[in-house]
Motif scaffolding. Structure first.
Motif, PDB file in Angstrom:
ATOM      1  N   ALA A   1     -51.992 114.372 131.582  1.00  0.00           N
ATOM      2  CA  ALA A   1     -51.879 114.273 130.112  1.00  0.00           C
ATOM      3  C   ALA A   1     -53.139 113.712 129.440  1.00  0.00           C
ATOM      4  N   PRO A   2     -53.816 112.719 130.051  1.00  0.00           N
ATOM      5  CA  PRO A   2     -55.048 112.240 129.405  1.00  0.00           C
ATOM      6  C   PRO A   2     -56.084 113.341 129.222  1.00  0.00           C
ATOM      7  N   TYR A   3     -56.107 114.328 130.157  1.00  0.00           N
ATOM      8  CA  TYR A   3     -57.042 115.450 130.003  1.00  0.00           C
ATOM      9  C   TYR A   3     -56.702 116.251 128.752  1.00  0.00           C
ATOM     10  N   LEU A   4     -55.379 116.332 128.468  1.00  0.00           N
ATOM     11  CA  LEU A   4     -54.936 117.126 127.322  1.00  0.00           C
ATOM     12  C   LEU A   4     -55.351 116.500 126.004  1.00  0.00           C
ATOM     13  N   THR A   5     -55.297 115.169 125.966  1.00  0.00           N
ATOM     14  CA  THR A   5     -55.598 114.501 124.701  1.00  0.00           C
ATOM     15  C   THR A   5     -57.081 114.179 124.560  1.00  0.00           C
ATOM     16  N   GLN A   6     -57.701 113.771 125.673  1.00  0.00           N
ATOM     17  CA  GLN A   6     -59.095 113.321 125.581  1.00  0.00           C
ATOM     18  C   GLN A   6     -60.083 114.357 126.116  1.00  0.00           C
ATOM     19  N   GLY A   7     -59.547 115.471 126.675  1.00  0.00           N
ATOM     20  CA  GLY A   7     -60.424 116.451 127.307  1.00  0.00           C
ATOM     21  C   GLY A   7     -60.739 116.024 128.734  1.00  0.00           C
ATOM     22  N   THR A   8     -61.274 116.942 129.532  1.00  0.00           N
ATOM     23  CA  THR A   8     -61.597 116.597 130.924  1.00  0.00           C
ATOM     24  C   THR A   8     -62.805 115.658 130.967  1.00  0.00           C
TER      25      THR A   8
ATOM     26  N   LEU B   1     -50.657 116.148 145.190  1.00  0.00           N
ATOM     27  CA  LEU B   1     -50.951 115.784 143.797  1.00  0.00           C
ATOM     28  C   LEU B   1     -52.444 115.831 143.532  1.00  0.00           C
ATOM     29  N   ALA B   2     -53.228 115.241 144.466  1.00  0.00           N
ATOM     30  CA  ALA B   2     -54.681 115.218 144.291  1.00  0.00           C
ATOM     31  C   ALA B   2     -55.228 116.646 144.228  1.00  0.00           C
ATOM     32  N   LEU B   3     -54.711 117.513 145.126  1.00  0.00           N
ATOM     33  CA  LEU B   3     -55.192 118.901 145.146  1.00  0.00           C
ATOM     34  C   LEU B   3     -54.838 119.638 143.851  1.00  0.00           C
ATOM     35  N   PHE B   4     -53.573 119.507 143.438  1.00  0.00           N
ATOM     36  CA  PHE B   4     -53.147 120.200 142.218  1.00  0.00           C
ATOM     37  C   PHE B   4     -53.894 119.680 140.994  1.00  0.00           C
ATOM     38  N   LEU B   5     -54.056 118.351 140.925  1.00  0.00           N
ATOM     39  CA  LEU B   5     -54.764 117.774 139.777  1.00  0.00           C
ATOM     40  C   LEU B   5     -56.207 118.254 139.728  1.00  0.00           C
ATOM     41  N   GLN B   6     -56.840 118.283 140.921  1.00  0.00           N
ATOM     42  CA  GLN B   6     -58.239 118.718 140.966  1.00  0.00           C
ATOM     43  C   GLN B   6     -58.347 120.185 140.555  1.00  0.00           C
ATOM     44  N   ALA B   7     -57.453 121.018 141.119  1.00  0.00           N
ATOM     45  CA  ALA B   7     -57.515 122.454 140.816  1.00  0.00           C
ATOM     46  C   ALA B   7     -57.313 122.687 139.316  1.00  0.00           C
ATOM     47  N   THR B   8     -56.314 122.007 138.747  1.00  0.00           N
ATOM     48  CA  THR B   8     -56.017 122.221 137.324  1.00  0.00           C
ATOM     49  C   THR B   8     -57.131 121.666 136.442  1.00  0.00           C
ATOM     50  N   ALA B   9     -57.626 120.465 136.809  1.00  0.00           N
ATOM     51  CA  ALA B   9     -58.680 119.858 135.988  1.00  0.00           C
ATOM     52  C   ALA B   9     -59.967 120.681 136.046  1.00  0.00           C
ATOM     53  N   PHE B  10     -60.320 121.165 137.248  1.00  0.00           N
ATOM     54  CA  PHE B  10     -61.536 121.980 137.359  1.00  0.00           C
ATOM     55  C   PHE B  10     -61.368 123.298 136.611  1.00  0.00           C
ATOM     56  N   GLY B  11     -60.176 123.905 136.727  1.00  0.00           N
ATOM     57  CA  GLY B  11     -59.899 125.149 136.004  1.00  0.00           C
ATOM     58  C   GLY B  11     -60.063 124.945 134.509  1.00  0.00           C
ATOM     59  N   SER B  12     -59.473 123.855 133.988  1.00  0.00           N
ATOM     60  CA  SER B  12     -59.571 123.573 132.549  1.00  0.00           C
ATOM     61  C   SER B  12     -61.013 123.260 132.151  1.00  0.00           C
ATOM     62  N   TYR B  13     -61.729 122.557 133.045  1.00  0.00           N
ATOM     63  CA  TYR B  13     -63.119 122.164 132.780  1.00  0.00           C
ATOM     64  C   TYR B  13     -63.984 123.410 132.568  1.00  0.00           C
TER      65      TYR B  13
END
Lengths: 245, 196
Positions: free
Chosen positions: B121-128, B49-61
């Protein structure tokens, strides 16, 4: 003797005895995360129904031939454009509710409601039976979501679909704990009303095989004392993907 | 160096306890309940979970930095996040094939990859979050929050299953939902009753 595919029985199962939200505990996140008015409830129910019907139909038609890992990705890939469209439509139509719409709707793209339903019922179902099952599950989800959103709106704002009903308002009821408590008591009400179907009657086995709580309910108790898990029960739990779901 | 570590850890602690996504946001609670019934090696799930969240959040960032105008719209932000998640999911499938992961491990990876969207989901609403360190800390904290929720739900559910005093109509989902509600109430108290 009732047939498994009897439409009346399937509708009753979808709405009450196998209610996806209250009994099978699927699709909780969108309801808890942001549905606190009837309008939000209607939008969530409409988008979930659309996704469930389309993805179920495609699964019965073609996706069931794919490996499970690819199928899971397909559920998301099919649901994502529907979600994006609903976000655009919801944001434009309900400007006052836009913040919660933007919180709730993205969660439907990976709803456990759609993926679990498809994995459980659609991989070995034909088109007609599959459509009826999807419809009954969508109806059950809609029933529960509307009921919960109405009670929450009444509690949080003292209104019902925007109409002032009461002067009392409890904003804390917007938090997930209130939704969970409400769902728990509604599930108990269904258990009490359909106790012959659920707990004590011949349908118990069927319910247990579909229940997320299979393992917990098979823990040693004063009633049975065994706590043994049957191979069939193990297979039922193992075959259902946990999330994504 | 100490400040960087403090920034990461404080973001992680906030995401794990103060704003536990599962209990104060209601995010991923279905999955927490389902996984708590059968997962044994919770730390592996936490790691994925930590890896996937980091990868997705960094990608979106970084995509947000490249296309700032698009990120202003909720619809485009969702599309961006979903696109990155699909890429991460496919990468995980490829890695599973390359390393000959068994079916259990593959299923665990699938589950964690898809839960990334729910917990993110918080990244989606509030941004990274503002900085890469905060992203790393928040992703780590969200994974810990999920595992904490699974552990607490498992503990209570087993006790409820063993308790013969639970009335028959409350057995099963009813008791577990009410128990989860009480846990959520406790976390809401810690968070100061602020929903995510």
């Amino acid at each position: 003797m009732e047939r498994k595919t009897d439409p009346a029985r399937m509708l009753k199962a979808g709405i009450f005895t196998e209610n996806p939200l209250l009994i099978e505990v699927t699709g909780l996140a969108p309801v808890l995360a942001g549905v606190s008015t009837v309008y939000e409830g209607v939008l969530l129910a409409a988008v979930s129904t659309l996704q469930l019907m389309i993805v179920s139909w495609l699964t019965a038609l073609a996706l069931k031939r794919l490996p499970a890992s690819v199928r899971m990705l397909c559920y998301f890939v099919i649901a994502a454009p529907i979600t994006a469209g609903a976000l655009w439509f919801g944001g434009a139509m309900f400007r006052n509710e836009a913040a919660s719409i933007y919180t709730v709707l993205p969660l439907t793209a990976v709803s456990s409601l759609t993926a679990l339903h498809c994995e459980r019922h659609m991989t070995d179902a034909g088109g007609g039976e599959g459509a009826l099952r999807a419809f009954s599950s969508a109806l059950g989800y809609t029933f529960a979501v509307l009921l919960i959103s109405a009670v929450r709106e009444l509690t949080v704002y003292g209104t019902l679909a925007g109409l002032r009903i009461s002067g009392l308002a409890a904003p804390a009821a917007k938090l997930p704990f209130f939704g969970l408590l409400l769902m728990g008591f509604l599930a108990a009400a269904i258990n009490g009303t359909f106790r012959n179907d659920l707990l004590f009657g011949g349908a118990e086995k069927n319910f247990m095989a579909h229940s997320v709580l299979l393992r917990y309910r098979q823990a040693p108790t004063a009633q049975d004392g065994s706590g043994e898990e049957t191979p069939a029960a193990e297979a039922a739990v193992g075959s259902v993907p946990a999330a994504g779901e | 160096m100490h400040m960087l570590l403090f920034e990461t850890l404080s973001a992680a602690l906030a995401a794990a306890v103060l704003h536990n996504a599962v209990f104060t946001g209601g995010l991923g609670i279905t999955e927490a309940i389902r996984l708590s019934a059968k997962q044994k090696k919770l730390w592996i799930s936490a790691l994925f979970l930590a890896l996937f969240l980091q990868a997705t959040a960094f990608g979106s960032y970084y995509l947000t930095a490249l296309f700032p105008a698009a990120a202003e719209s909720a619809v485009w932000r969702f599309c961006m996040y979903a696109g990155v998640l699909i890429f991460v999911f496919m990468l995980s499938l490829l890695l599973a094939l390359l390393f000959h992961a068994d079916e259990t491990m593959q299923r665990r990876m699938r589950v964690c990859a898809l839960n990334t969207l729910v917990l993110g989901a918080p990244y989606l609403t509030q941004g990274t979050p503002g900085s890469p360190l905060q992203i790393a800390g928040t992703a780590l904290g969200a994974a810990v929050a999920f595992v904490l929720a699974m552990s607490l739900l498992r503990l209570g559910a087993v006790k409820l299953g063993e308790n013969p005093s639970v009335p028959p109509v409350f057995r099963g989902s009813a008791a577990l939902l009410i128990y989860a509600g009480i846990l959520a109430l406790a976390f809401a108290g810690i968070a100061g009753a602020q929903a995510i």
